[in-house]
Write a protein that holds these residues in place. Structure first.
Motif, PDB file in Angstrom:
ATOM      1  N   PRO A 232      -4.077  -6.683  -9.935  1.00  0.00           N
ATOM      2  CA  PRO A 232      -4.822  -5.855 -10.890  1.00  0.00           C
ATOM      3  C   PRO A 232      -5.990  -5.103 -10.243  1.00  0.00           C
ATOM      4  O   PRO A 232      -6.337  -4.003 -10.667  1.00  0.00           O
ATOM      5  N   TRP A 233      -6.563  -5.683  -9.201  1.00  0.00           N
ATOM      6  CA  TRP A 233      -7.758  -5.104  -8.595  1.00  0.00           C
ATOM      7  C   TRP A 233      -7.509  -4.523  -7.196  1.00  0.00           C
ATOM      8  O   TRP A 233      -8.422  -4.001  -6.569  1.00  0.00           O
ATOM      9  N   PHE A 234      -6.255  -4.627  -6.709  1.00  0.00           N
ATOM     10  CA  PHE A 234      -6.007  -4.209  -5.325  1.00  0.00           C
ATOM     11  C   PHE A 234      -4.534  -3.868  -5.163  1.00  0.00           C
ATOM     12  O   PHE A 234      -3.672  -4.413  -5.862  1.00  0.00           O
ATOM     13  N   PHE A 235      -4.264  -2.940  -4.245  1.00  0.00           N
ATOM     14  CA  PHE A 235      -2.876  -2.582  -3.945  1.00  0.00           C
ATOM     15  C   PHE A 235      -2.701  -2.509  -2.440  1.00  0.00           C
ATOM     16  O   PHE A 235      -3.409  -1.756  -1.759  1.00  0.00           O
ATOM     17  N   LYS A 236      -1.761  -3.283  -1.917  1.00  0.00           N
ATOM     18  CA  LYS A 236      -1.457  -3.250  -0.489  1.00  0.00           C
ATOM     19  C   LYS A 236      -0.124  -2.547  -0.293  1.00  0.00           C
ATOM     20  O   LYS A 236       0.909  -3.027  -0.735  1.00  0.00           O
ATOM     21  N   SER A 237      -0.170  -1.385   0.341  1.00  0.00           N
ATOM     22  CA  SER A 237       1.034  -0.620   0.598  1.00  0.00           C
ATOM     23  C   SER A 237       1.298  -0.599   2.087  1.00  0.00           C
ATOM     24  O   SER A 237       0.471  -0.131   2.877  1.00  0.00           O
ATOM     25  N   GLY A 238       2.458  -1.114   2.490  1.00  0.00           N
ATOM     26  CA  GLY A 238       2.824  -1.108   3.896  1.00  0.00           C
ATOM     27  C   GLY A 238       2.952  -2.496   4.479  1.00  0.00           C
ATOM     28  O   GLY A 238       2.402  -3.465   3.973  1.00  0.00           O
ATOM     29  N   GLY A 239       3.720  -2.555   5.564  1.00  0.00           N
ATOM     30  CA  GLY A 239       3.934  -3.822   6.242  1.00  0.00           C
ATOM     31  C   GLY A 239       5.167  -3.753   7.119  1.00  0.00           C
ATOM     32  O   GLY A 239       5.796  -2.701   7.265  1.00  0.00           O
ATOM     33  N   GLU A 240       5.522  -4.884   7.682  1.00  0.00           N
ATOM     34  CA  GLU A 240       6.654  -4.937   8.606  1.00  0.00           C
ATOM     35  C   GLU A 240       7.976  -4.602   7.927  1.00  0.00           C
ATOM     36  O   GLU A 240       8.933  -4.210   8.590  1.00  0.00           O
ATOM     37  N   GLY A 241       8.042  -4.740   6.607  1.00  0.00           N
ATOM     38  CA  GLY A 241       9.295  -4.494   5.911  1.00  0.00           C
ATOM     39  C   GLY A 241       9.611  -3.032   5.662  1.00  0.00           C
ATOM     40  O   GLY A 241      10.721  -2.700   5.256  1.00  0.00           O
ATOM     41  N   SER A 242       8.639  -2.139   5.886  1.00  0.00           N
ATOM     42  CA  SER A 242       8.843  -0.721   5.602  1.00  0.00           C
ATOM     43  C   SER A 242       9.520  -0.014   6.761  1.00  0.00           C
ATOM     44  O   SER A 242       9.070  -0.115   7.900  1.00  0.00           O
ATOM     45  N   SER A 243      10.603   0.725   6.475  1.00  0.00           N
ATOM     46  CA  SER A 243      11.256   1.527   7.508  1.00  0.00           C
ATOM     47  C   SER A 243      12.374   2.337   6.876  1.00  0.00           C
ATOM     48  O   SER A 243      12.707   2.172   5.702  1.00  0.00           O
ATOM     49  N   LEU A 244      12.959   3.230   7.683  1.00  0.00           N
ATOM     50  CA  LEU A 244      14.141   3.983   7.284  1.00  0.00           C
ATOM     51  C   LEU A 244      15.396   3.301   7.811  1.00  0.00           C
ATOM     52  O   LEU A 244      15.407   2.792   8.937  1.00  0.00           O
ATOM     53  N   TYR A 245      16.454   3.316   6.997  1.00  0.00           N
ATOM     54  CA  TYR A 245      17.731   2.734   7.374  1.00  0.00           C
ATOM     55  C   TYR A 245      18.844   3.739   7.069  1.00  0.00           C
ATOM     56  O   TYR A 245      18.788   4.447   6.057  1.00  0.00           O
ATOM     57  N   ILE A 246      19.861   3.785   7.931  1.00  0.00           N
ATOM     58  CA  ILE A 246      20.990   4.688   7.743  1.00  0.00           C
ATOM     59  C   ILE A 246      22.289   3.880   7.769  1.00  0.00           C
ATOM     60  O   ILE A 246      22.462   2.991   8.601  1.00  0.00           O
ATOM     61  N   THR A 247      23.183   4.199   6.830  1.00  0.00           N
ATOM     62  CA  THR A 247      24.529   3.634   6.853  1.00  0.00           C
ATOM     63  C   THR A 247      25.549   4.760   6.913  1.00  0.00           C
ATOM     64  O   THR A 247      25.345   5.827   6.340  1.00  0.00           O
ATOM     65  N   TYR A 248      26.632   4.494   7.623  1.00  0.00           N
ATOM     66  CA  TYR A 248      27.725   5.466   7.730  1.00  0.00           C
ATOM     67  C   TYR A 248      29.009   4.932   7.094  1.00  0.00           C
ATOM     68  O   TYR A 248      30.043   5.599   7.153  1.00  0.00           O
TER      69      TYR A 248
END
Length: 253
Positions: free
Chosen positions: A176-192
């Motif tokens: 409610p008082w804070f927002f943490k955006s980002g971390g090791e889980g964030s990235s781009l992924y591609i599937t073919y």
């Protein structure tokens, strides 16, 4: 409230469907001059994604739960489908994802549906990620996910090769008082191969070094080898790929 999603019938662009953060779905047959509310009798009025099946515009998919995790966001209750242009709706599962930000209908096989769910930003849970159905939404399988704080922030499909998709995973946590955006889980992924296997992109491919946050993706429909990614990182910037997402270059910060 906020407009969260929009889709238009390609064969008749006067027909528009708009989703809102907490006001349900609005429908125009006049190119936006007049509007009528839809989805008023459902369990939630928070809309995160709308997708019209362009081969049969009476079929409309709606993902509930706004995909922008403000401290004032309302939760959703899965994905819904209409077979009559939005007059009636049927619940099609994914209730525990809570917040759905993107829906993609396979252009050649409308029984194949992809869903990008950011999940509930208030806690850790395993229902975040990218989901796929091959039977018109009767059953779903999770085809991409990260840690329990990581959901799918965006998803695009190659219009000339529908087995190729690019997904943005996003680690985030809302209090409610804070927002943490980002971390090791964030990235781009591609599937073919339609989500069976995924390749993670990194700074070795031209993306920012260090942890990333939210990523928005856009693909050029006439030249799908050109893809843009707006990336939250230590220095927020716009990145571009000229080779279908294999390599990236920062073009504007």
């Amino acid at each position: 409230g906020r407009i969260t999603s929009i889709d238009v019938v390609h064969s008749n662009p006067n027909i528009i469907f708009v989703g809102t953060a907490s006001g349900g779905i609005w429908h125009s047959k006049s190119g936006g001059i007049s509007w009528n509310p839809l989805f008023e009798n459902q369990i939630t009025a928070s809309i995160g994604a709308i997708a019209i099946q362009q081969s049969n515009p009476d079929v409309i998919w709606v993902g509930t739960g706004e995909g922008n995790p403000r401290n004032s966001l309302n939760g959703g209750y899965g994905i819904f489908k209409s077979l009559d242009g939005g007059i009636s709706w049927k619940k099609m599962g994914l209730e525990k994802t809570r917040h759905i930000h993107r829906i993609i209908i396979h252009p050649n096989n409308p029984n194949i549906i992809y869903v990008a769910a950011i999940g509930s930003p208030w806690g850790e849970h395993k229902e975040r990620g990218v989901y796929k159905s091959i039977d018109g939404g009767e059953n779903w399988s999770k085809i991409l996910g990260g840690n329990l704080k990581t959901g799918a922030a965006d998803l695009v499909i190659d219009p000339k090769n529908p087995n190729k998709l690019i997904a943005a995973l996003w680690e985030h946590k809302r209090d409610p008082w804070f927002f943490k955006s980002g971390g090791e889980g964030s990235s781009l992924y591609i599937t073919y191969d339609g989500g069976k296997t995924w390749t993670k992109k990194s700074h070795n491919d031209g993306l920012p070094k260090g942890n990333m946050g939210r990523i928005g993706i856009a693909i050029a429909k006439n030249k799908p080898q050109i893809i843009y990614a707006l990336i939250e990182s230590k220095k927020n910037a716009l990145y571009k790929s000229n080779d279908g997402g294999k390599t990236w270059k920062k073009i504007n910060d």
